[in-house]
Design a protein around this motif. Structure first.
Motif, PDB file in Angstrom:
ATOM      1  N   HIS A 110      47.289  38.907  49.114  1.00 32.55           N
ATOM      2  CA  HIS A 110      45.969  38.544  48.449  1.00 32.55           C
ATOM      3  C   HIS A 110      45.056  38.605  50.131  1.00 32.55           C
ATOM      4  CE1 HIS A 110      46.679  36.778  45.083  1.00 32.55           C
ATOM      5  NE2 HIS A 110      47.867  37.398  44.253  1.00 32.55           N
ATOM      6  N   LEU A 258      40.824  42.511  45.797  1.00 29.06           N
ATOM      7  CA  LEU A 258      41.362  40.883  46.482  1.00 29.06           C
ATOM      8  C   LEU A 258      42.712  40.887  45.725  1.00 29.06           C
ATOM      9  CD1 LEU A 258      39.245  39.468  43.295  1.00 29.06           C
ATOM     10  CD2 LEU A 258      39.014  39.074  45.707  1.00 29.06           C
ATOM     11  N   GLU A 259      43.431  41.730  45.303  1.00 34.83           N
ATOM     12  CA  GLU A 259      45.545  41.546  45.232  1.00 34.83           C
ATOM     13  C   GLU A 259      45.981  42.989  45.093  1.00 34.83           C
ATOM     14  OE1 GLU A 259      48.860  41.801  43.070  1.00 34.83           O
ATOM     15  OE2 GLU A 259      46.785  41.202  42.203  1.00 34.83           O
ATOM     16  N   THR A 261      49.213  44.877  44.536  1.00 33.13           N
ATOM     17  CA  THR A 261      51.137  44.506  44.231  1.00 33.13           C
ATOM     18  C   THR A 261      51.709  46.464  44.357  1.00 33.13           C
ATOM     19  OG1 THR A 261      50.809  42.292  43.357  1.00 33.13           O
ATOM     20  CG2 THR A 261      53.103  44.307  43.414  1.00 33.13           C
ATOM     21  N   TYR A 286      34.555  42.626  37.679  1.00 31.36           N
ATOM     22  CA  TYR A 286      36.393  43.322  38.455  1.00 31.36           C
ATOM     23  C   TYR A 286      37.280  44.296  37.544  1.00 31.36           C
ATOM     24  CZ  TYR A 286      35.629  38.520  39.231  1.00 31.36           C
ATOM     25  OH  TYR A 286      35.700  37.244  40.087  1.00 31.36           O
ATOM     26  N   VAL A 287      37.428  45.331  38.471  1.00 35.45           N
ATOM     27  CA  VAL A 287      38.319  46.784  37.665  1.00 35.45           C
ATOM     28  C   VAL A 287      40.385  46.591  38.215  1.00 35.45           C
ATOM     29  CG1 VAL A 287      37.795  48.284  39.949  1.00 35.45           C
ATOM     30  CG2 VAL A 287      38.328  48.387  37.426  1.00 35.45           C
ATOM     31  N   GLU A 288      40.874  47.160  37.525  1.00 34.18           N
ATOM     32  CA  GLU A 288      42.237  46.946  37.706  1.00 34.18           C
ATOM     33  C   GLU A 288      42.379  49.022  38.929  1.00 34.18           C
ATOM     34  OE1 GLU A 288      42.185  47.820  35.119  1.00 34.18           O
ATOM     35  OE2 GLU A 288      42.922  49.513  34.773  1.00 34.18           O
ATOM     36  N   ASP A 290      45.607  51.311  38.663  1.00 28.92           N
ATOM     37  CA  ASP A 290      47.008  51.649  38.718  1.00 28.92           C
ATOM     38  C   ASP A 290      47.312  52.613  39.259  1.00 28.92           C
ATOM     39  OD1 ASP A 290      47.831  49.258  37.678  1.00 28.92           O
ATOM     40  OD2 ASP A 290      48.246  50.609  35.540  1.00 28.92           O
ATOM     41  N   ARG A 305      49.172  48.571  42.171  1.00 27.39           N
ATOM     42  CA  ARG A 305      48.235  47.753  41.507  1.00 27.39           C
ATOM     43  C   ARG A 305      47.561  47.123  41.542  1.00 27.39           C
ATOM     44  NH1 ARG A 305      49.331  45.239  35.019  1.00 27.39           N
ATOM     45  NH2 ARG A 305      49.333  48.057  34.890  1.00 27.39           N
ATOM     46  N   GLN A 306      46.004  47.144  42.031  1.00 28.30           N
ATOM     47  CA  GLN A 306      45.220  46.070  42.416  1.00 28.30           C
ATOM     48  C   GLN A 306      44.569  46.153  41.430  1.00 28.30           C
ATOM     49  OE1 GLN A 306      41.837  47.383  45.634  1.00 28.30           O
ATOM     50  NE2 GLN A 306      44.212  48.954  45.919  1.00 28.30           N
ATOM     51  N   LEU A 307      43.851  44.054  42.018  1.00 30.81           N
ATOM     52  CA  LEU A 307      42.599  44.039  41.380  1.00 30.81           C
ATOM     53  C   LEU A 307      41.045  44.045  42.178  1.00 30.81           C
ATOM     54  CD1 LEU A 307      41.597  43.173  38.546  1.00 30.81           C
ATOM     55  CD2 LEU A 307      41.628  40.943  39.560  1.00 30.81           C
ATOM     56  N   VAL A 309      36.927  44.178  43.711  1.00 31.80           N
ATOM     57  CA  VAL A 309      35.362  43.799  42.900  1.00 31.80           C
ATOM     58  C   VAL A 309      34.770  44.714  42.629  1.00 31.80           C
ATOM     59  CG1 VAL A 309      34.011  41.922  43.571  1.00 31.80           C
ATOM     60  CG2 VAL A 309      35.856  41.440  43.449  1.00 31.80           C
TER      61      VAL A 309
ATOM     62  N   HIS B 263      47.025  39.827  35.445  1.00 32.61           N
ATOM     63  CA  HIS B 263      46.292  40.261  35.931  1.00 32.61           C
ATOM     64  C   HIS B 263      45.210  39.457  34.574  1.00 32.61           C
ATOM     65  CE1 HIS B 263      45.696  43.376  38.910  1.00 32.61           C
ATOM     66  NE2 HIS B 263      45.788  42.454  39.423  1.00 32.61           N
ATOM     67  N   ARG B 265      42.377  39.183  32.037  1.00 32.36           N
ATOM     68  CA  ARG B 265      41.028  40.601  31.753  1.00 32.36           C
ATOM     69  C   ARG B 265      40.112  39.416  31.396  1.00 32.36           C
ATOM     70  NH1 ARG B 265      41.746  44.763  34.341  1.00 32.36           N
ATOM     71  NH2 ARG B 265      39.416  44.991  34.991  1.00 32.36           N
TER      72      ARG B 265
END
Lengths: 316, 316
Positions: A110, A258-259, A261, A286-288, A290, A305-307, A309, B263, B265
């Motif tokens: 994080h 933000l995060e 993994t 927000y966007v993920e 993969d 995978r991340q989240l 901005v 996450h 959403r």
């Protein structure tokens, strides 16, 4: 969704039947599986010689207080803030030093605040140690303020390649792909994109040519510019080293994480990794993202995978 | 990989162009968006009346020491160990109490050791609080030993539905799907699968009929048996409430989670969620499980991923 099916194995090798896999021998490779690196030197005592590899110099840790001190090089701070991947690699480096099992299986970082170039402190401790797995917490701080917090589970990766339907994306050879280095001043890529990274994208990616195609998918090759062999420290970097796939959809130059993994699914070998990254949902801002990473032999090595901005530029 | 493309919106509603989304109003709903729940009561002071909903009784927290005390009900401990989803919901409940922003955006839980039925302690603290986001750490302990560690970033979810190509899987109505409750004694499902959960799977899932089809994919409906409306606490549970997709490929009854990341959403409404879960790689004994959850109105509400350990039965 294409799922895991019985009877398919990861290339190379014969098809696999998960039902037939009952016992498994385990690799004894350490996270850093290269011989004679700085990390071995640190594990054995004080560092006397800087590493020959740029990444190992960037993530070098020196015992200090209850943890280690490190230095974020200025060229790893695009936009004035340190690259998330190199901070993740620094944390993995610290986690390795105290982990009672050889491989990170899943690690989450994080990002609490931006990290500037210069000195950082890394601490790590084992929250729980079991026979097969252990949980490690780590923190990267600057000026006594936490900048990145990480949680990881460590264990032992099986020696066999994963049984998976995931296949490396078809790509031209690295020399026939498009390096993103020359793109760092055209407004799509942050200036000063770390020159230690050598990322070559599938030339079909639209924004590379100033023609965003509106599909948040990229694929390409990645390595360290000096040819450093991949290991589980560089893999942590590679999981955050490709440009955001959303570049092809939304006008933006800055997509802070933000995060993040990363699931480590295999020990990479060779210089290159092949990466495929995509975003499927955007609930603004927000966007993920993969990602799947394979080593240059086609072995599945990581799923990320991340989240993040998305800081949008005003549409023209 | 089907990626995010410009010009597609989440149902219902018109197509969305991410490039046109520059400003966004924000929802002010709390994580628990239902009126008059126990959580509001706890936030306002001591609880005097138990909640009407079973899940809220299961994840109730009472101030004690530097955190809260809770009770894991015996029926939430299949195989003698507490269900990972309800522990995650307990932690989210604790995180909510101190979070300076209303919604969890990404939350990761690491499961350090099994948790038994009975008293637990939950602690949470804000590691960093910023204008738009904050990072919260939380721990669930039993007998002074940490059992689950969590890291979460909280912020404010946009009110608009996500712009996404992800679509809810086509499913028969819940009453035409197959409840897993009667399956809890046939060897596929753990005994004592929590009866507070009402999970109905697509009847096409092979293992439901004793005929594993070899595809690690499932889809179905989920809700709380007593009809409790979904919110962000129950969503944490739902992300780990469906049976492991690997059931259709590998003979196993026990797939404990090492790490789970969700996450968020969107804020769910209604009783039901629609879930789609799949596994794509199995490096024995490790498998990832990816999930997507929609609320009953078809709104994308969560994307989950976990790394789990497959404990195989000997093949016949």
């Amino acid at each position: 969704m294409a799922g895991l099916t019985r009877g398919h194995g990861d290339a190379p090798g014969p098809g696999c039947d998960p039902r037939a896999i009952v016992t498994s021998s385990s690799s004894t490779a350490r996270w850093d599986s290269r011989p004679g690196t700085e990390q071995d030197a640190v594990n054995a005592g004080p560092v006397t010689e800087p590493s020959m590899w740029a990444l190992d110099r960037a993530v070098a840790l020196h015992p200090e207080g209850e943890g280690w001190s490190g230095q974020v090089p200025p060229h790893w701070t695009p936009n004035g803030a340190a690259h998330g991947g190199v901070l993740f690699a620094l944390l993995v480096n610290g986690i390795q030093r105290i982990a009672p099992h050889p491989h990170p299986l899943s690690a989450t970082a994080h990002y609490l605040r931006p990290t500037a170039a210069g000195p950082v402190q890394v601490t790590a401790h084992v929250a729980r140690s079991g026979r097969a797995h252990a949980t490690v917490e780590a923190t990267l701080s600057q000026h006594d303020r936490p900048c990145v917090r990480a949680l990881a589970v460590v264990g032992t990766l099986p020696a066999e390649p994963a049984c998976t339907e995931l296949r490396p994306p078809p790509l031209p050879a690295p020399d026939a792909c498009t390096s993103i280095a020359p793109r760092t001043h055209d407004g799509f890529m942050p200036r000063d994109y770390p020159h230690d990274l050598d990322i070559r994208l599938d030339p079909q990616v639209g924004w590379l040519h100033g023609e965003p195609g509106g599909r948040a998918e990229i694929a390409g090759w990645g390595r360290l510019s000096d040819g450093r062999p991949q290991d589980l420290v560089s893999l942590a970097l590679m999981a955050d080293a490709f440009p955001p796939p959303i570049f092809d959809v939304v006008p933006t130059t800055y997509v802070p994480t933000l995060e993040l993994t990363v699931h480590v699914r295999g020990i990479p070998s060779g210089q290159w990794v092949r990466g495929q990254f995509g975003s499927k949902a955007f609930n603004q801002p927000y966007v993920e993202e993969d990602g799947v990473l394979w080593d240059e032999h086609g072995r599945l090595v990581a799923m990320s995978r991340q989240l993040a901005v998305v800081n949008q530029r005003d549409p023209a």
